[in-house]
Every structure is written in structure tokens, then in C-alpha cells.
Motif scaffolding. Structure first.
Motif, PDB file in Angstrom:
ATOM      1  N   GLN A   3       0.827  -1.210   0.000  1.00 26.24           N
ATOM      2  CA  GLN A   3       0.000   0.000   0.000  1.00 26.24           C
ATOM      3  C   GLN A   3       0.860   1.258   0.000  1.00 26.24           C
ATOM      4  N   ALA A   4       1.970   1.221   0.753  1.00 23.26           N
ATOM      5  CA  ALA A   4       2.872   2.374   0.776  1.00 23.26           C
ATOM      6  C   ALA A   4       3.516   2.579  -0.594  1.00 23.26           C
ATOM      7  N   GLN A   5       3.882   1.482  -1.268  1.00 22.66           N
ATOM      8  CA  GLN A   5       4.471   1.581  -2.601  1.00 22.66           C
ATOM      9  C   GLN A   5       3.478   2.186  -3.592  1.00 22.66           C
ATOM     10  N   LYS A   6       2.232   1.749  -3.523  1.00 19.40           N
ATOM     11  CA  LYS A   6       1.214   2.276  -4.432  1.00 19.40           C
ATOM     12  C   LYS A   6       0.975   3.760  -4.180  1.00 19.40           C
ATOM     13  N   ALA A   7       0.943   4.148  -2.898  1.00 18.10           N
ATOM     14  CA  ALA A   7       0.754   5.558  -2.570  1.00 18.10           C
ATOM     15  C   ALA A   7       1.913   6.394  -3.104  1.00 18.10           C
ATOM     16  N   ASP A   8       3.137   5.867  -2.989  1.00 12.89           N
ATOM     17  CA  ASP A   8       4.309   6.578  -3.490  1.00 12.89           C
ATOM     18  C   ASP A   8       4.273   6.684  -5.008  1.00 12.89           C
ATOM     19  N   GLU A   9       3.823   5.623  -5.680  1.00 17.79           N
ATOM     20  CA  GLU A   9       3.721   5.659  -7.139  1.00 17.79           C
ATOM     21  C   GLU A   9       2.711   6.709  -7.590  1.00 17.79           C
ATOM     22  N   ARG A  10       1.595   6.837  -6.835  1.00 18.53           N
ATOM     23  CA  ARG A  10       0.602   7.854  -7.198  1.00 18.53           C
ATOM     24  C   ARG A  10       1.186   9.257  -7.042  1.00 18.53           C
ATOM     25  N   VAL A  11       1.925   9.471  -5.948  1.00 20.23           N
ATOM     26  CA  VAL A  11       2.538  10.790  -5.730  1.00 20.23           C
ATOM     27  C   VAL A  11       3.535  11.104  -6.838  1.00 20.23           C
ATOM     28  N   GLN A  12       4.369  10.131  -7.194  1.00 20.94           N
ATOM     29  CA  GLN A  12       5.352  10.348  -8.255  1.00 20.94           C
ATOM     30  C   GLN A  12       4.673  10.593  -9.593  1.00 20.94           C
ATOM     31  N   GLY A  13       3.571   9.864  -9.846  1.00 15.49           N
ATOM     32  CA  GLY A  13       2.837  10.058 -11.090  1.00 15.49           C
ATOM     33  C   GLY A  13       2.258  11.447 -11.203  1.00 15.49           C
ATOM     34  N   LYS A  14       1.705  11.953 -10.101  1.00  7.17           N
ATOM     35  CA  LYS A  14       1.146  13.309 -10.112  1.00  7.17           C
ATOM     36  C   LYS A  14       2.238  14.347 -10.307  1.00  7.17           C
ATOM     37  N   ALA A  15       3.397  14.110  -9.660  1.00 12.24           N
ATOM     38  CA  ALA A  15       4.509  15.048  -9.811  1.00 12.24           C
ATOM     39  C   ALA A  15       5.010  15.075 -11.250  1.00 12.24           C
ATOM     40  N   LEU A  16       5.094  13.903 -11.887  1.00 14.69           N
ATOM     41  CA  LEU A  16       5.533  13.831 -13.280  1.00 14.69           C
ATOM     42  C   LEU A  16       4.549  14.558 -14.182  1.00 14.69           C
ATOM     43  N   ASN A  17       3.260  14.335 -13.984  1.00 15.27           N
ATOM     44  CA  ASN A  17       2.252  15.011 -14.807  1.00 15.27           C
ATOM     45  C   ASN A  17       2.335  16.521 -14.648  1.00 15.27           C
TER      46      ASN A  17
END
Length: 368
Positions: free
Chosen positions: A344-358
Motif C-alpha cells: 500500500q505504501a508503494q502504491k501511494a508513493d507511485e501515485r505521488v510520483q505520477g502526479k509530480a511527473l504530470n
């Protein structure tokens, strides 16, 4: 009730008509051109759904469900309700997965964490075990942990009660001691219609039940007897170890003459927790209560003074093998919970990184 909902009710629709205000109604309002249908078969290549007793049809999957990294637990399973668009004659496609009321899940096989949904939106789970070499109270405790944590009600079904030398009275007493009196235990001859009729009290119209248990336990035989026809393939078991072959190769939802629906499943030999369960759901409330009476809060129930659990074992009030199974499940559950938290922590981090990239792409290229 409209004819459409009458037809859905025959395959387990949980409402008298439209769902009440809440997530189901919100989903239907978000897809006004779609209609409910239930997943009755799950294959590697897709899903078969039904809108009543008339039969099923294939639906085109949502692209998101085909993503390799999508957790299996987020894909539809047998018993799920979908919103479907298009014509059942050939161009039907899924629009949304409706929220699950209940589900049976297990940890996926292998070293990496994952979840597998065995069946969804079920009311009763028949935990089937044979009164032969298949009989194993410790495995039944494991099933109960998964079943009751998912919100369904378990019933333990002991098959092969007609065999010579079988004492189902002793088996029922042993199970009641192990899992408590709150879980019904029924012994049946799976081939005899009169004997299997004892299960119909848990199969009222509109309900959904699922059969789980080892290969060779008699699940498909029970299904055929409840149906009154030889629909499911059955096979013999090895005399040496009472193991059976997988005669059921995929999960399927089948309407019964009683008006209920039944899901038959392939035999399961590995029952790993997902990390979301509670030990009390495995019938271990008494051990949990005893642990609360130990002198030390962090008691390991080994050689510590004032251990209420060890005192109960020494007095014969608690079975040592059952306690050993409790410790094994406790450790497995703790390990699975740690893996789940990490995922769950990995998925949350991936979402944050995805938003930052966008955001960086938007700032650089002026995308809106």
C-alpha cells in the motif's frame, strides 16, 4: 418489482428493485446507459455474465482490468455484479464493477504479495471436508479465518458420512470443540438427495452460496445432488491419501431449483491469509481471551510465569495442536499484514510520483 429486477433477483440481486442511496446507486447513475449483470463464469480470456436464468453471454473487459500490474483482487470474480453496455448478442462490454458486499479472498501463491478473490457477493460458504483422510480440523480453522473475515457465514459440511466405520458424531464433537458452537457442522451423504436436503435451510431464494474445500471432498457431487442432475464432472479419490483430482477447473455460478445460487470452485490446497483477517474469525476467541489473562502483556505463552494459555493446555482445557495452529496462523497473518502495508505504501508513493511527473509535463509543455 419490474420484470428486469425479477430476473436479476433469480440470480442473487440483493435488492427488491433499484439499490437504495449509496455506492451502488451512485455507480448506476454515473452510467445511465448501463444495466446490471452478474459474473457467472471467470476464464483466463474474459467473463461470462447473466441477467437472469436464461443463460449467459460474454462481455468485453474494461482495459484497466487487462493491465498486467493490476492486483488480481481488483479484477471481477465469479459472483461480482457489473454494469454492462451494449447488446448481449455480441457487442456487450463492461462499464463498471459494482462494490462487493462480501468476498472470500486468499493470499496469492508465490513469494510476492498478492490477493486472489475466490468468490464475491456471497451469503453462505459451505466448507466441505470428507470424513476420510481429508478430515483436518486445523485446515478448517484456516478456512474459517478467510471466510468470516470476508463477511460471509460459514457452514462446515462433512461428506462421506455413509462410509463404513465413519463416526460423524465424534467428528462433529471434535470440530465444535475446535471452532465453537457458533458455526454449524452438518454431516451428509453427498449422493443422497434426502441427506443433502439438510443444507437447504441456508439456501433461500435470492441467496448465494459457495462450496470450498479440497479436491475430492465432494463439492461437485453436492452440486449435482442439489441440482438434481449430473451437471458437474466428478472423480474418484486415491485410497492412499484421500486426495482427489481437480474435476472442477473453473469457478461457475449455478442457479438452484430452490431459487438460490451456488458457486462451485476448484479444490484449494494453499490457504494463505491476506493480512486483512482477524484471528478471532478463525474460531480462536477463547485463546485470545486466555491471552488477555496472562500475567505479562507481552507473554509469549512459552515458559513465562503466570501464563493463562499454558495453564489451560496443562489442565487439558485447550488442545495443544490447536494452540500450535493458532501461533502458526498468527505469525502468517502478521507477515501478510506487513507485506500488505508495504504494498500500500508503494502504491501511494507511485501515485505521488505520477502526479509530480504530470505536473512537470504540464509546466513544461503547457498541457491542460
Amino acid at each position: 418489482m419490474s420484470p428486469r429486477f425479477d430476473a436479476l433477483r433469480a440470480i442473487g440481486w440483493p435488492f427488491e428493485g433499484m439499490p437504495p442511496p449509496g455506492p451502488w446507486q451512485d455507480a448506476m447513475q454515473a452510467h445511465p446507459g448501463a444495466r446490471p449483470a452478474r459474473v457467472i463464469e471467470q476464464h483466463r480470456s474474459g467473463y461470462i455474465v447473466a441477467e437472469g436464468l436464461a443463460g449467459g453471454f460474454a462481455v468485453e473487459s474494461l482495459p484497466d482490468w487487462q493491465r498486467p500490474r493490476l492486483p488480481p483482487g481488483e479484477r471481477p470474480a465469479v459472483g461480482d455484479w457489473l454494469l454492462v453496455e451494449g447488446d448481449a448478442a455480441g457487442d456487450a462490454r463492461a462499464a463498471a464493477l459494482l462494490p462487493r458486499r462480501t468476498a472470500i479472498k486468499r493470499g496469492a501463491a508465490g513469494e510476492h504479495y498478492g490477493q486472489q478473490v475466490i468468490a464475491a457477493n456471497i451469503d453462505i460458504v459451505f466448507v466441505v471436508t470428507g470424513l476420510d483422510g481429508d478430515f483436518n480440523p486445523r485446515r478448517i480453522e484456516r478456512y474459517l479465518l478467510l471466510v468470516q473475515s470476508g463477511g460471509a457465514r460459514p457452514v462446515v459440511v462433512l461428506t462421506k458420512a455413509d462410509r463404513d466405520g465413519v463416526d460423524d458424531t465424534a467428528a462433529r464433537a471434535e470440530l465444535t470443540d475446535a471452532i465453537g458452537a457458533g458455526v454449524p457442522v452438518v454431516a451428509v451423504n453427498a449422493k443422497d438427495r434426502g441427506s443433502v436436503a439438510a443444507l437447504e435451510q441456508w439456501l433461500p431464494p435470492g441467496s448465494t452460496a459457495v462450496l470450498v474445500g479440497s479436491s475430492g471432498a465432494g463439492k461437485s457431487t453436492l452440486t449435482n445432488t442439489l441440482l438434481g442432475i449430473e451437471k458437474m464432472k466428478t472423480g474418484a479419490v486415491r485410497e492412499s491419501d484421500a486426495r482427489g483430482r481437480h474435476t472442477t477447473t473453473h469457478r461457475a455460478l449455478i442457479p438452484l431449483p430452490s431459487g438460490a445460487c451456488l458457486i462451485d470452485t476448484p479444490g484449494m490446497r494453499e490457504l494463505k491469509p491476506t493480512g486483512e483477517e482477524r484471528l478471532a474469525d478463525g474460531g480462536f476467541e477463547d485463546i485470545e481471551a486466555l491471552a488477555g489473562d496472562c500475567r505479562f502483556r507481552d507473554c509469549r505463552h512459552d515458559r513465562e510465569p503466570g501464563c493463562a494459555v499454558r495453564a489451560a493446555i496443562d489442565a487439558g482445557a485447550l488442545d495443544a495442536q490447536r494452540f500450535a495452529n493458532y501461533l502458526k496462523l498468527r505469525d502468517e497473518l502478521a507477515g501478510a499484514a506487513d507485506q500488505l502495508a508495504t504494498r500500500q505504501a508503494q502504491k501511494a508513493d507511485e501515485r505521488v510520483q505520477g502526479k509530480a511527473l504530470n505536473k512537470r509535463l504540464d509546466d513544461k509543455y503547457g498541457r491542460h
